[in-house]
Design a protein around this motif. Structure first.
Motif, PDB file in Angstrom:
ATOM      1  N   SER A  47       0.820  -1.208   0.000  1.00 36.30           N
ATOM      2  CA  SER A  47       0.000   0.000   0.000  1.00 36.30           C
ATOM      3  C   SER A  47       0.853   1.256   0.000  1.00 36.30           C
ATOM      4  O   SER A  47       0.571   2.220  -0.734  1.00 36.30           O
ATOM      5  CB  SER A  47      -0.916  -0.013   1.228  1.00 36.30           C
ATOM      6  N   GLY A  48       1.932   1.269   0.815  1.00 33.30           N
ATOM      7  CA  GLY A  48       2.808   2.432   0.867  1.00 33.30           C
ATOM      8  C   GLY A  48       3.528   2.675  -0.445  1.00 33.30           C
ATOM      9  O   GLY A  48       3.693   3.826  -0.875  1.00 33.30           O
ATOM     10  N   SER A  49       3.946   1.601  -1.108  1.00 38.58           N
ATOM     11  CA  SER A  49       4.638   1.748  -2.388  1.00 38.58           C
ATOM     12  C   SER A  49       3.686   2.269  -3.461  1.00 38.58           C
ATOM     13  O   SER A  49       4.057   3.136  -4.263  1.00 38.58           O
ATOM     14  CB  SER A  49       5.233   0.402  -2.821  1.00 38.58           C
ATOM     15  N   ILE A  50       2.471   1.743  -3.474  1.00 41.37           N
ATOM     16  CA  ILE A  50       1.484   2.223  -4.447  1.00 41.37           C
ATOM     17  C   ILE A  50       1.160   3.695  -4.191  1.00 41.37           C
ATOM     18  O   ILE A  50       1.046   4.492  -5.126  1.00 41.37           O
ATOM     19  CB  ILE A  50       0.213   1.364  -4.388  1.00 41.37           C
ATOM     20  N   ALA A  51       1.043   4.063  -2.911  1.00 40.10           N
ATOM     21  CA  ALA A  51       0.721   5.449  -2.560  1.00 40.10           C
ATOM     22  C   ALA A  51       1.786   6.423  -3.047  1.00 40.10           C
ATOM     23  O   ALA A  51       1.483   7.584  -3.344  1.00 40.10           O
ATOM     24  CB  ALA A  51       0.546   5.577  -1.055  1.00 40.10           C
ATOM     25  N   HIS A  52       3.038   5.954  -3.144  1.00 37.76           N
ATOM     26  CA  HIS A  52       4.141   6.838  -3.530  1.00 37.76           C
ATOM     27  C   HIS A  52       4.579   6.695  -4.990  1.00 37.76           C
ATOM     28  O   HIS A  52       5.450   7.447  -5.432  1.00 37.76           O
ATOM     29  CB  HIS A  52       5.354   6.585  -2.632  1.00 37.76           C
ATOM     30  N   CYS A  53       4.023   5.748  -5.718  1.00 42.06           N
ATOM     31  CA  CYS A  53       4.575   5.458  -7.050  1.00 42.06           C
ATOM     32  C   CYS A  53       4.365   6.584  -8.052  1.00 42.06           C
ATOM     33  O   CYS A  53       5.093   6.682  -9.039  1.00 42.06           O
ATOM     34  CB  CYS A  53       4.003   4.147  -7.580  1.00 42.06           C
ATOM     35  N   GLY A  54       3.352   7.432  -7.829  1.00 43.01           N
ATOM     36  CA  GLY A  54       3.126   8.548  -8.741  1.00 43.01           C
ATOM     37  C   GLY A  54       2.343   8.192  -9.986  1.00 43.01           C
ATOM     38  O   GLY A  54       2.155   9.025 -10.871  1.00 43.01           O
ATOM     39  N   TYR A  55       1.866   6.944 -10.052  1.00 42.78           N
ATOM     40  CA  TYR A  55       1.072   6.482 -11.195  1.00 42.78           C
ATOM     41  C   TYR A  55      -0.295   6.030 -10.702  1.00 42.78           C
ATOM     42  O   TYR A  55      -0.381   5.203  -9.791  1.00 42.78           O
ATOM     43  CB  TYR A  55       1.758   5.304 -11.892  1.00 42.78           C
ATOM     44  N   HIS A  56      -1.345   6.560 -11.320  1.00 49.22           N
ATOM     45  CA  HIS A  56      -2.711   6.118 -11.018  1.00 49.22           C
ATOM     46  C   HIS A  56      -3.057   5.052 -12.053  1.00 49.22           C
ATOM     47  O   HIS A  56      -3.627   5.336 -13.096  1.00 49.22           O
ATOM     48  CB  HIS A  56      -3.672   7.295 -11.087  1.00 49.22           C
ATOM     49  N   LEU A  57      -2.708   3.811 -11.741  1.00 45.87           N
ATOM     50  CA  LEU A  57      -2.803   2.713 -12.692  1.00 45.87           C
ATOM     51  C   LEU A  57      -4.135   1.988 -12.592  1.00 45.87           C
ATOM     52  O   LEU A  57      -4.731   1.912 -11.509  1.00 45.87           O
ATOM     53  CB  LEU A  57      -1.666   1.718 -12.465  1.00 45.87           C
ATOM     54  N   PRO A  58      -4.602   1.420 -13.711  1.00 44.32           N
ATOM     55  CA  PRO A  58      -5.854   0.662 -13.674  1.00 44.32           C
ATOM     56  C   PRO A  58      -5.786  -0.505 -12.698  1.00 44.32           C
ATOM     57  O   PRO A  58      -4.752  -1.170 -12.558  1.00 44.32           O
ATOM     58  CB  PRO A  58      -5.988   0.152 -15.125  1.00 44.32           C
ATOM     59  N   LEU A  59      -6.899  -0.731 -12.007  1.00 45.80           N
ATOM     60  CA  LEU A  59      -7.126  -1.848 -11.090  1.00 45.80           C
ATOM     61  C   LEU A  59      -6.370  -1.733  -9.765  1.00 45.80           C
ATOM     62  O   LEU A  59      -6.620  -2.513  -8.849  1.00 45.80           O
ATOM     63  CB  LEU A  59      -6.788  -3.201 -11.753  1.00 45.80           C
ATOM     64  N   LEU A  60      -5.447  -0.783  -9.640  1.00 40.43           N
ATOM     65  CA  LEU A  60      -4.780  -0.567  -8.370  1.00 40.43           C
ATOM     66  C   LEU A  60      -5.558   0.469  -7.552  1.00 40.43           C
ATOM     67  O   LEU A  60      -6.245   1.316  -8.121  1.00 40.43           O
ATOM     68  CB  LEU A  60      -3.347  -0.080  -8.576  1.00 40.43           C
ATOM     69  N   PRO A  61      -5.443   0.420  -6.228  1.00 40.19           N
ATOM     70  CA  PRO A  61      -6.118   1.442  -5.412  1.00 40.19           C
ATOM     71  C   PRO A  61      -5.667   2.839  -5.807  1.00 40.19           C
ATOM     72  O   PRO A  61      -4.490   3.058  -6.133  1.00 40.19           O
ATOM     73  CB  PRO A  61      -5.663   1.099  -3.985  1.00 40.19           C
ATOM     74  N   SER A  62      -6.583   3.776  -5.788  1.00 37.76           N
ATOM     75  CA  SER A  62      -6.232   5.156  -6.126  1.00 37.76           C
ATOM     76  C   SER A  62      -5.221   5.714  -5.127  1.00 37.76           C
ATOM     77  O   SER A  62      -5.349   5.518  -3.915  1.00 37.76           O
ATOM     78  CB  SER A  62      -7.483   6.035  -6.122  1.00 37.76           C
ATOM     79  N   ASN A  63      -4.210   6.395  -5.647  1.00 39.20           N
ATOM     80  CA  ASN A  63      -3.203   7.029  -4.780  1.00 39.20           C
ATOM     81  C   ASN A  63      -3.215   8.543  -4.952  1.00 39.20           C
ATOM     82  O   ASN A  63      -2.207   9.211  -4.707  1.00 39.20           O
ATOM     83  CB  ASN A  63      -1.808   6.469  -5.081  1.00 39.20           C
ATOM     84  N   GLU A  64      -4.347   9.077  -5.371  1.00 39.85           N
ATOM     85  CA  GLU A  64      -4.461  10.526  -5.558  1.00 39.85           C
ATOM     86  C   GLU A  64      -4.246  11.277  -4.238  1.00 39.85           C
ATOM     87  O   GLU A  64      -3.714  12.385  -4.233  1.00 39.85           O
ATOM     88  CB  GLU A  64      -5.839  10.880  -6.125  1.00 39.85           C
ATOM     89  N   THR A  65      -4.637  10.666  -3.114  1.00 36.71           N
ATOM     90  CA  THR A  65      -4.556  11.378  -1.837  1.00 36.71           C
ATOM     91  C   THR A  65      -3.115  11.665  -1.435  1.00 36.71           C
ATOM     92  O   THR A  65      -2.757  12.809  -1.164  1.00 36.71           O
ATOM     93  CB  THR A  65      -5.245  10.561  -0.729  1.00 36.71           C
ATOM     94  N   HIS A  66      -2.289  10.630  -1.376  1.00 35.67           N
ATOM     95  CA  HIS A  66      -0.928  10.851  -0.882  1.00 35.67           C
ATOM     96  C   HIS A  66      -0.078  11.600  -1.897  1.00 35.67           C
ATOM     97  O   HIS A  66       0.820  12.359  -1.514  1.00 35.67           O
ATOM     98  CB  HIS A  66      -0.260   9.542  -0.501  1.00 35.67           C
TER      99      HIS A  66
END
Length: 312
Positions: A231-250
């Motif tokens: 979750s932390g890596s997805i939150a920081h990756c900078g990519y809003h990728l299909p099927l992954l949880p949205s990371n727009e917040t972080h």
């Protein structure tokens, strides 16, 4: 009436078959997991605490790098180019990360994992053993494990939110947290690119608070840490990728600094630290993509006049 009876005669056995197959598969999987855990537990009887905690550290630390391999390749090569359109900060985030900056991040992350993570894990072990439940021979039931994970989620929401807000106070920000915010357009491994004090206070302590409070089983705790790592890596990756949880917040937090401090948003809503985010176009894009169209295409940028109103 006859047609309803015929339909009932077909649908009821089919539904029962699906139910029995599903329950049988779950029971079989549970038995296999229990057998595997029993073997490990028996094989290392008498040395289980030290051995399993070493395994815990090695597996969870290795998982961090394995999970981020795909993101790292994308960040260093810009390939596959098809994914570049999913960058959240499309204008600010480069297609390819500068290698010197990237490997500076790698060195800091490895230092945190080894110099801070290893001592922290082994100092934590006696507390977990005292709390009990960690090395039980029987695996927890699925409902009990899910309840533990839910409580761990609440614990990290509280722990991370308040330590994160503390780190944004002027003194703590200048001395510690500013390092993490060198990444205004973050990359996946920058999730633990931070000062060692911050890594201990705001990354590790909130992460283990839930398993300690709940007396979680070793397997539940390991799954929790791996889930949080992803979750932390997805939150920081900078990519809003299909099927992954949205990371727009972080990502919004990294671009704006004083919005969105928590992982779940519960305390941000309670304290009003997400008001600007909710008034921005990024809030409208905060959903899981189920198609190939980028979020900023589905929800275009507001006009400059609207953005000025949001900023004010």
């Amino acid at each position: 009436m006859a047609s309803e009876e015929v339909l009932h005669s077909f649908t009821m056995p089919a539904a029962e078959a699906v139910r029995n197959t599903t329950l049988g598969a779950l029971a079989g999987a549970g038995t296999d997991l229990q057998d595997t855990w029993t073997w490990v537990y028996t094989e290392w009887a008498g040395e289980d605490a030290l051995f399993l905690w070493t395994v815990f550290f090695l597996i969870t630390s290795s998982f961090f790098w394995i999970f981020n391999l795909g993101f790292n390749f994308l960040e260093l090569t810009g390939q596959p180019a098809y994914l570049l359109k999913y960058r959240i900060q499309l204008k600010q985030k480069p297609a390819v990360v500068d290698r010197a900056v990237f490997f500076k991040c790698v060195r800091t992350v490895l230092h945190n994992q080894l110099a801070i993570g290893i001592p922290f894990h082994y100092c934590l072990l006696p507390l977990l053993l005292w709390r009990g439940g960690l090395y039980d021979r029987a695996l927890p039931s699925l409902p009990y494990a899910l309840f533990d994970l839910a409580m761990c989620s609440l614990a990290i929401e509280v722990g991370f939110y308040y330590t994160h807000r503390l780190l944004h106070l002027p003194y703590f920000y200048r001395k510690y947290h500013k390092i993490h915010h060198e990444w205004r357009s973050p990359i996946s491994i920058s999730s633990i690119y931070c000062h060692p004090f911050e890594y201990w206070l705001s990354n590790l302590l909130p992460l283990v608070a839930g398993p300690i409070l709940m007396g979680s089983h070793f397997t539940t705790a390991m799954f929790w840490v791996m889930l949080s790592t992803a979750s932390g890596s997805i939150a920081h990756c900078g990519y809003h990728l299909p099927l992954l949880p949205s990371n727009e917040t972080h990502d919004y937090h990294h671009s704006q600094f004083n919005q969105i401090y928590g992982p779940l948003g519960i305390l941000d809503t309670l304290h009003g630290t997400n008001r600007r985010f909710k008034a921005s176009v990024h809030f409208l894009r905060h959903f899981t993509l189920t198609g190939s169209t980028p979020a900023y295409v589905l929800v275009p940028d507001k006009s400059s006049k609207d953005e000025q109103t949001v900023t004010e």
